[in-house]
Write a protein that holds these residues in place. Structure first.
Motif, PDB file in Angstrom:
ATOM      1  N   ILE A   1      37.109  43.546  42.135  1.00 15.65           N
ATOM      2  CA  ILE A   1      37.958  42.710  43.087  1.00 15.65           C
ATOM      3  C   ILE A   1      37.430  42.623  44.229  1.00 15.65           C
ATOM      4  O   ILE A   1      36.744  43.336  44.849  1.00 15.65           O
TER       5      ILE A   1
ATOM      6  N   PRO B   1      52.386  43.044  48.558  1.00  8.98           N
ATOM      7  CA  PRO B   1      51.799  42.131  47.334  1.00  8.98           C
ATOM      8  C   PRO B   1      50.251  42.487  47.441  1.00  8.98           C
ATOM      9  O   PRO B   1      50.009  42.736  46.260  1.00  8.98           O
ATOM     10  N   ILE B   2      49.657  42.949  48.747  1.00 14.85           N
ATOM     11  CA  ILE B   2      48.271  43.181  48.571  1.00 14.85           C
ATOM     12  C   ILE B   2      48.171  44.578  47.881  1.00 14.85           C
ATOM     13  O   ILE B   2      47.294  44.895  47.179  1.00 14.85           O
TER      14      ILE B   2
ATOM     15  N   MET C   1      48.585  44.511  44.128  1.00 14.62           N
ATOM     16  CA  MET C   1      47.374  43.855  43.504  1.00 14.62           C
ATOM     17  C   MET C   1      46.097  44.868  43.229  1.00 14.62           C
ATOM     18  O   MET C   1      45.899  44.906  42.221  1.00 14.62           O
ATOM     19  N   TYR C   2      46.116  45.559  44.365  1.00 14.76           N
ATOM     20  CA  TYR C   2      44.968  46.784  44.199  1.00 14.76           C
ATOM     21  C   TYR C   2      45.427  47.711  43.084  1.00 14.76           C
ATOM     22  O   TYR C   2      44.358  48.355  42.515  1.00 14.76           O
TER      23      TYR C   2
ATOM     24  N   ALA D   1      47.267  47.312  40.471  1.00 18.45           N
ATOM     25  CA  ALA D   1      47.154  46.688  39.195  1.00 18.45           C
ATOM     26  C   ALA D   1      45.658  46.827  38.858  1.00 18.45           C
ATOM     27  O   ALA D   1      45.387  47.105  37.648  1.00 18.45           O
ATOM     28  N   VAL D   2      44.757  46.496  39.638  1.00 19.24           N
ATOM     29  CA  VAL D   2      43.440  46.592  39.350  1.00 19.24           C
ATOM     30  C   VAL D   2      42.982  48.244  38.969  1.00 19.24           C
ATOM     31  O   VAL D   2      42.221  48.298  38.106  1.00 19.24           O
TER      32      VAL D   2
END
Length: 300
Positions: free
Chosen positions: A69, A100-101, A104-105, A107-108
Motif C-alpha cells: 500500500i 477511513p484511513i 484502510m491500513y 484491512a491491509v
C-alpha cells in the motif's frame, strides 16, 4: 463555499483562518478545557480504533516498507494529528475524518496476516480471518453494549421523563443547572415549551478573559448565591422566572439542595447516569427538581 459563508455570516469570512485566530492566535480553545500535547496519540487513537489499533499500526508499518500500500495517506493522517495537537483543547471526535484511513491500513494488515504462505514458505500463519473477527467482536461488543446502554444514559432518560411530563401537562418549562450542553434539548423533548440552560459562550478575544462573565462558571463557584439571585432578585441580569422543573447533576445537589428547597424546589425524580466520569461536575445521578408552592408553605 466562500459565497455560502458570505450569505450565512452576512460578511466575507474564511472559516479556516477564523479557526486559526480563535484557537491558536488567541488561544481560546482552552476555554473548553486544556489537553496534554500528546492527547491525540495516547487517547484519541485508542478510543477511535480500540482493539483494531494494532492492525492499523501494522498496516502503516507495511506501508513504510514500501509494500502492499502507498504511504501518502499516512502523511495526511500524521499532518492532521500534528495540526490538531497545536490547539490547546482536544477531543477525539476531531479526528473522526481519519477513521477511513485507519480502516484502510487495518484491512491491509489483516489481509497480509491471513494470506496463504507463498511458495517456499512452510510455516503457516497463526492468524485467520475467523480468529481476527472473533477477537475484534469479543473485545468490542461488551464495551459497546455498556457505553451505549449504561454509561451516561441518565442525560437521555431524563429527557424522556420530561417529554412525558409535557404530554400530561405537569411539565410547563424547564431549566438546566448543569454544565453547558449536558443533555439533549428540543431534539428529544418534541414540545414547544420554554427551556434554558446556563450560558457558557467564550469571549471572542483573549483580552476579555478577565472580565468575561458566564453563568455556568458563576454557578459552579457560588451556586447558592447564584440561585437566590436568579429567582429572587428581579434587578439582576441573571433573573429568570421559576420554571416548573430544574435538572442538575447529583454532584451539585449536595451543594445546593437546601437553597433549592428554600426557593420552592423539591426532588421529583432521579436517573442513574454513570459509574465514572472524568469531569467531577458531571458525576452521580441526573436529578429532577419540581417547583411546589404547597411544599414551600408547609415547610415554613
Amino acid at each position: 463555499m466562500l459565497l455560502i459563508d458570505r450569505i450565512g455570516y452576512g460578511t466575507w469570512k474564511f472559516p479556516p483562518y477564523a479557526f486559526y485566530v480563535f484557537n491558536v492566535q488567541e488561544g481560546l480553545g482552552t476555554w473548553f478545557g486544556e489537553s496534554h500535547p500528546l492527547y491525540h496519540v495516547v487517547v484519541s487513537m485508542p478510543v477511535l480504533f480500540t482493539t483494531l489499533l494494532p492492525f492499523v499500526i501494522h498496516g502503516v508499518w507495511l506501508a513504510g516498507r514500501g509494500t502492499h500500500i502507498t504511504r501518502e495517506p499516512v502523511y495526511v493522517a500524521v499532518g492532521a494529528i500534528a495540526m490538531f495537537s497545536l490547539v490547546g483543547h482536544m477531543e477525539y471526535r476531531f479526528l473522526y475524518p481519519l477513521l477511513p484511513i485507519g480502516f484502510m491500513y487495518a484491512a491491509v494488515s489483516i489481509h497480509t496476516l491471513t494470506s496463504k504462505p507463498v511458495a517456499g514458505q512452510s510455516k503457516r500463519s497463526p492468524w485467520s480471518v475467523r480468529r481476527i473477527v472473533a477477537f475484534l467482536l469479543v473485545t468490542n461488543i461488551v464495551p459497546a453494549l455498556y457505553l451505549n446502554t449504561v454509561h451516561q444514559r441518565g442525560v437521555v432518560d431524563v429527557m424522556s421523563y420530561l417529554r412525558h411530563g409535557t404530554q400530561n401537562g405537569s411539565v410547563t418549562d424547564i431549566g438546566f443547572l448543569m454544565p453547558c450542553h449536558s443533555t439533549p434539548f428540543y431534539s428529544h423533548l418534541h414540545a414547544n415549551i420554554p427551556m434554558w440552560f446556563l450560558s457558557c459562550e467564550p469571549p471572542l478575544l483573549a483580552s476579555g478573559l478577565d472580565t468575561h462573565y458566564w453563568e455556568a462558571g458563576e454557578f459552579e463557584q457560588r451556586p447558592n448565591e447564584f440561585v437566590h439571585a436568579m429567582f429572587a432578585n428581579t434587578s439582576t441580569g441573571t433573573h429568570r422566572e421559576k420554571p416548573s422543573h430544574l435538572v442538575l447533576y447529583d454532584a451539585m445537589v449536595v451543594r445546593v439542595q437546601k437553597t433549592l428547597n428554600v426557593v420552592g424546589y423539591f426532588e421529583d425524580a432521579r436517573f442513574f447516569n454513570t459509574h465514572f466520569n472524568g469531569d467531577e461536575r458531571r458525576r452521580g445521578d441526573v436529578v429532577v427538581y419540581r417547583y411546589s408552592d404547597h411544599l414551600v408553605q408547609s415547610s415554613v
